[in-house]
Design a protein around this motif. Sequence first.
Motif, short mmCIF file in Angstrom:
data_model
loop_
_atom_site.label_atom_id
_atom_site.label_comp_id
_atom_site.label_asym_id
_atom_site.label_seq_id
_atom_site.Cartn_x
_atom_site.Cartn_y
_atom_site.Cartn_z
N TRP A 33 -6.35 -1.83 -7.03
CA TRP A 33 -7.52 -1.36 -6.30
C TRP A 33 -8.71 -2.08 -6.89
CZ3 TRP A 33 -6.98 1.41 -2.05
CH2 TRP A 33 -5.82 2.16 -1.88
N PHE A 42 -7.94 -1.95 -1.50
CA PHE A 42 -6.61 -2.29 -1.99
C PHE A 42 -6.38 -3.79 -1.84
CE2 PHE A 42 -1.98 -2.76 -1.52
CZ PHE A 42 -1.57 -2.12 -2.67
N ALA A 46 -2.40 -0.38 -9.20
CA ALA A 46 -1.97 0.56 -8.17
C ALA A 46 -0.75 1.38 -8.57
CB ALA A 46 -1.70 -0.18 -6.86
N LEU A 51 0.83 -1.20 0.00
CA LEU A 51 0.00 0.00 0.00
C LEU A 51 0.87 1.25 0.00
CD1 LEU A 51 -2.85 1.21 0.15
CD2 LEU A 51 -2.70 1.01 2.65
#
Length: 185
Positions: A146, A138, A163, A114
Amino acid sequence: MKRIIIASIAAAALVGGGTAVAVAGTQSSSPATQSSTPAAASTGASLTQAADAALKAVPGTLDSIDRDHGRWEADVLGKDGKWHEVTLDANGKVIGQHVDRDTDPEDAAEAKALRNATVSATEAARKASGSTVTSVEFDGDHTPVWEVETVKNHKERDLNVDAHSGKVTQAPADDDHGDDDSDDD
């Protein structure tokens, strides 16, 4: 002049009939960040507004946000390195928050993925433009994406937003449809 009047009447009919309510009545210019239900859209916070409120309450990185039973529920990886759960009412006001103490080793890998994402949750929602976003989450298991759930013309659709690149693709179909768990003992 007739065109303006006809367009105004048509717009009023759409809003009054509920068809355009999800687009009308919010401050966001993109339907991608609208709230998930027509009633909430006319009086409630958009996904972006709820996300901003969650991040104001807990500075960090938004991991997921979902509208459930008239409330927004957000998971935030705080700047303190802890996972926080934030609950907001339909208007985006924080009504509860706590540190998630039920963490496991996979959470550390999720946090690392992340932090390395270059596309945020709200950017992923915007990438799904043309639809009303009901959830963004996520998934850093393999290729970080995502998972964006959308509704357009009363049809649900699941999209993946890379992402890193922001590329939008159709999510693969779930393989558990119709599974009633009857084979579980």
